[in-house]
Design an enzyme around this catalytic site. Structure first.
Site, PDB file in Angstrom:
ATOM      1  CB  CYS A  17      -0.917   0.025   1.215  1.00 48.47           C
ATOM      2  SG  CYS A  17      -2.374  -1.021   1.092  1.00 48.47           S
ATOM      3  CG  HIS A  77      -4.701  -4.010   2.267  1.00 48.72           C
ATOM      4  ND1 HIS A  77      -3.343  -4.223   2.170  1.00 48.72           N
ATOM      5  CD2 HIS A  77      -5.158  -4.932   3.150  1.00 48.72           C
ATOM      6  CE1 HIS A  77      -2.999  -5.213   2.978  1.00 48.72           C
ATOM      7  NE2 HIS A  77      -4.093  -5.660   3.590  1.00 48.72           N
ATOM      8  N   GLY A 125       3.618 -19.726   0.742  1.00 48.43           N
ATOM      9  CA  GLY A 125       4.915 -19.057   0.722  1.00 48.43           C
ATOM     10  C   GLY A 125       4.832 -17.550   0.560  1.00 48.43           C
ATOM     11  CG  HIS A 147      -1.207  -5.170  -1.114  1.00 53.28           C
ATOM     12  ND1 HIS A 147      -1.643  -3.922  -0.680  1.00 53.28           N
ATOM     13  CD2 HIS A 147      -1.589  -5.272  -2.408  1.00 53.28           C
ATOM     14  CE1 HIS A 147      -2.279  -3.323  -1.680  1.00 53.28           C
ATOM     15  NE2 HIS A 147      -2.246  -4.118  -2.741  1.00 53.28           N
ATOM     16  CG  HIS A 152       2.356  -9.750  -4.556  1.00 55.02           C
ATOM     17  ND1 HIS A 152       2.038  -9.811  -3.211  1.00 55.02           N
ATOM     18  CD2 HIS A 152       3.382 -10.622  -4.726  1.00 55.02           C
ATOM     19  CE1 HIS A 152       2.831 -10.679  -2.609  1.00 55.02           C
ATOM     20  NE2 HIS A 152       3.661 -11.186  -3.508  1.00 55.02           N
ATOM     21  CG  HIS A 158       5.681 -12.771  -7.917  1.00 52.43           C
ATOM     22  ND1 HIS A 158       6.801 -12.157  -7.406  1.00 52.43           N
ATOM     23  CD2 HIS A 158       4.972 -13.197  -6.847  1.00 52.43           C
ATOM     24  CE1 HIS A 158       6.776 -12.224  -6.077  1.00 52.43           C
ATOM     25  NE2 HIS A 158       5.676 -12.857  -5.723  1.00 52.43           N
TER      26      HIS A 158
HETATM   27  P1  5GP Z   1       5.750 -13.002  -2.022  1.00 46.77           P
HETATM   28  O1  5GP Z   1       6.782 -13.953  -1.462  1.00 46.77           O
HETATM   29  O2  5GP Z   1       4.928 -12.358  -0.930  1.00 46.77           O
HETATM   30  O3  5GP Z   1       4.916 -13.598  -3.116  1.00 46.77           O
HETATM   31  O4  5GP Z   1       6.558 -11.873  -2.786  1.00 46.77           O
HETATM   32  C1  5GP Z   1       6.984 -10.701  -2.180  1.00 46.77           C
HETATM   33  C2  5GP Z   1       7.976 -10.081  -3.122  1.00 46.77           C
HETATM   34  O5  5GP Z   1       8.140  -8.721  -2.736  1.00 46.77           O
HETATM   35  C3  5GP Z   1       9.363 -10.723  -3.091  1.00 46.77           C
HETATM   36  O6  5GP Z   1       9.681 -11.206  -4.395  1.00 46.77           O
HETATM   37  C4  5GP Z   1      10.285  -9.581  -2.648  1.00 46.77           C
HETATM   38  O7  5GP Z   1      11.522  -9.582  -3.332  1.00 46.77           O
HETATM   39  C5  5GP Z   1       9.463  -8.345  -2.974  1.00 46.77           C
HETATM   40  N1  5GP Z   1       9.719  -7.207  -2.107  1.00 46.77           N
HETATM   41  C6  5GP Z   1       9.803  -7.223  -0.753  1.00 46.77           C
HETATM   42  N2  5GP Z   1      10.014  -5.980  -0.278  1.00 46.77           N
HETATM   43  C7  5GP Z   1      10.058  -5.160  -1.354  1.00 46.77           C
HETATM   44  C8  5GP Z   1      10.245  -3.752  -1.521  1.00 46.77           C
HETATM   45  O8  5GP Z   1      10.416  -2.993  -0.556  1.00 46.77           O
HETATM   46  N3  5GP Z   1      10.245  -3.260  -2.784  1.00 46.77           N
HETATM   47  C9  5GP Z   1      10.055  -4.068  -3.865  1.00 46.77           C
HETATM   48  N4  5GP Z   1      10.061  -3.462  -5.074  1.00 46.77           N
HETATM   49  N5  5GP Z   1       9.868  -5.392  -3.758  1.00 46.77           N
HETATM   50  C10 5GP Z   1       9.870  -5.939  -2.523  1.00 46.77           C
HETATM   51 ZN    ZN Z   2      -1.826  -3.242   1.255  1.00 42.79          ZN
END
Ligand code: 5GP
Ligand code: ZN
Length: 116
Positions: free
Chosen positions: A8, A47, A93, A98, A100, A102
């Site tokens: 957010c 959110h 994992g 929030h 997202h 990839h």
């Molecule tokens: P998840 O594991 O929740 O699917 O993915 C979280 C992703 O957020 C990870 O790939 C991590 O590298 C990325 N990430 C974590 N903190 C930050 C940040 O402060 N900025 C950016 N641009 N990416 C972040």
């Molecule tokens: Zn959020």
């Protein structure tokens, strides 16, 4: 919007990011720790912690994100395709709570599930 949510804050511009795309409903930005030459994330500005919290009322927003993904991927040079990953909940994992998507590509993208 959630005050304590990293993504957010990124969508609001309170924390800097390398922006890929923005409109009134969604925001896309490069992953800080990429796993491939191109790795960015597409998030709703609303959110939502994860897909586990998604409801029918979010169907249009989620559909919009899925349709936007290939457009943004192409704009980032991923002409031959890309991988989408949505980690949902601790069991999936997920690290940032929030929702997202990839979007990953470029270089060698191996099969995601190896079968012997
Ligand atoms: P998840 O594991 O929740 O699917 O993915 C979280 C992703 O957020 C990870 O790939 C991590 O590298 C990325 N990430 C974590 N903190 C930050 C940040 O402060 N900025 C950016 N641009 N990416 C972040
Ligand atoms: Zn959020």
């Amino acid at each position: 919007m959630s005050d304590n949510c990293l993504f957010c804050k990124i969508a609001r511009g309170d924390i800097p990011s390398k922006k890929v795309y923005e409109d009134e409903e969604v925001f896309a930005f490069h992953d800080i720790n990429p796993v491939a030459p191109v790795h960015f994330m597409l998030i709703p500005k609303l959110h939502l912690s994860s897909l586990l919290e998604a409801e029918v009322e979010h169907a249009a927003l989620l559909g919009k994100m899925l349709l936007l993904a290939p457009k943004l991927a192409r704009e980032q040079g991923l002409e031959s395709g890309f991988r989408t990953v949505i980690n949902s909940g601790k069991g999936g994992g997920q690290e940032v709570f929030h929702l997202h998507i990839h979007i990953i590509g470029g270089g060698n993208i191996p099969p995601m599930v190896k079968r012997s």
